[in-house]
Design an enzyme around this catalytic site. Structure first.
Site, PDB file in Angstrom:
ATOM      1  N   CYS A  72      -1.403   9.492  -1.438  1.00  0.00           N
ATOM      2  CA  CYS A  72      -1.902  10.438  -0.046  1.00  0.00           C
ATOM      3  C   CYS A  72      -2.678  11.565   0.269  1.00  0.00           C
ATOM      4  O   CYS A  72      -3.164  11.609   1.408  1.00  0.00           O
ATOM      5  CB  CYS A  72      -0.228  10.746   0.939  1.00  0.00           C
ATOM      6  N   LYS A  96       0.779  -1.082  -0.348  1.00  0.00           N
ATOM      7  CA  LYS A  96      -0.216   0.018  -0.101  1.00  0.00           C
ATOM      8  C   LYS A  96       0.902   1.087   0.267  1.00  0.00           C
ATOM      9  O   LYS A  96       0.464   2.045  -0.419  1.00  0.00           O
ATOM     10  CB  LYS A  96      -1.193   0.084   1.435  1.00  0.00           C
ATOM     11  N   ARG A 130      -8.182   8.711   4.083  1.00  0.00           N
ATOM     12  CA  ARG A 130      -8.584   8.208   3.368  1.00  0.00           C
ATOM     13  C   ARG A 130      -9.451   7.325   5.194  1.00  0.00           C
ATOM     14  O   ARG A 130     -11.395   7.330   5.009  1.00  0.00           O
ATOM     15  CB  ARG A 130      -8.028   6.585   3.315  1.00  0.00           C
TER      16      ARG A 130
END
Length: 307
Positions: free
Chosen positions: A225, A66, A114
């Site tokens: 990000c 990730k 997120r």
């Protein structure tokens, strides 16, 4: 280092190799006073390792997938993806058993945009505060009382023998994981055909296909990000993959502090299922889901407000 030790053991036991670890601290590990979205994003955990590969100081690099950009720099290749650990997010608290038990205004720590938008969608009354550092640092800050709860990847806690700290594991319907979460990838120089062939024997194809679909969504959306984006595959018994994705508006997070806005983050959520037996089919599924996100109002990262 746990990840590197894990791969070292696999290489020694399955391939009979003699392996030496080259421990490195990346820029992403060093910069802890600012959110990743403000200092360069996921690539900060990869760059120093790629330099070591290019200079011949290392033969391979082990990454949390990730944290790896979908498109690697020229001259590098993803040689294999290992079987996935628990991909879900974990609720960690000393005083509360679940997110639902937190009182209004409770402080929850995370620096993932997120997680921020997903948490605000679930509990708009909470105060989401930045949280950086390695796992021990984050848990220490929780234990010191700086937060009533924190949200972490379940995989990291389990790998370090800290599963007992997990009070609740979020279902994907509540907290959709990040693309590639829980999976390890091994990166090599693209000209090392010998390594690529040998490492292929360690690959876990179902995981690799699943994370390829997830990471394709991220690439198609300009994922970084600075954009709250989740993508997660669930495998069916008939060979079909169900790909769920969620996009949140970056404008709902305060760029300077990482503290979420008062209003719940508007989410665009989509789902698509397809039979996937190749990387091309996995990428096609990811592209289709990204198209659905855009049709639902999601904005490609380069056009999104700064976050």
């Amino acid at each position: 280092m746990w990840q590197a030790e894990h791969v070292k053991a696999l290489l020694e036991s399955r391939l009979g190799w003699q392996v030496e670890l080259l421990g490195m601290t990346t820029l992403g590990d060093q910069i802890l006073d600012r959110s990743l979205s403000k200092v360069g994003g996921k690539g900060l955990f990869v760059k120093e390792l790629e330099v070591a590969l290019s200079e011949g100081r290392a033969d391979l690099a082990v990454h949390s997938l990730k944290d790896v950009p979908m498109d690697l720099p020229e001259g590098f290749a993803l040689a294999c993806v290992l079987e996935r650990e628990d991909p879900h997010d974990a609720f960690v608290s000393n005083d509360f058993a679940s997110l639902a038990e937190l009182p209004p205004g409770a402080v929850v720590g995370t620096s993932s945009l997120r997680r921020l938008v997903l948490l605000k969608a679930l509990r708009p009354d909470l105060a989401i505060q930045p949280l950086r550092g390695n796992l021990d640092t984050r848990l220490r800050k929780l234990d010191e009382g700086q937060y009533q709860a924190i949200v972490l990847a379940a995989a990291g806690l389990k790998r370090l023998g800290l599963e007992s700290r997990i009070r609740h594991t979020f279902a994907p319907t509540d907290m959709l994981p990040a693309a590639g979460q829980g999976a390890l990838g091994i990166e090599v120089r693209a000209d090392r055909a010998d390594l690529i062939a040998a490492l292929a024997t360690l690959a876990h194809q179902p995981t690799w296909l699943a994370v390829t679909a997830e990471r394709t969504v991220s690439r198609a959306m300009g994922g970084s990000c600075s954009m709250p984006l989740a993508a997660f595959v669930t495998a069916g018994s008939d060979g079909a993959l169900q790909l769920d994705a969620a996009w949140g508006d970056p404008a709902t997070a305060d760029a300077s502090s990482g503290v979420s806005a008062v209003l719940p983050a508007p989410l665009v959520q989509v789902r698509q299922t397809a039979v996937v037996r190749s990387f091309a089919e996995a990428e096609a599924l990811g592209d289709a889901v990204a198209a659905q996100l855009r049709a639902g109002g999601a904005v490609w990262a380069s056009n999104a407000p700064a976050a």
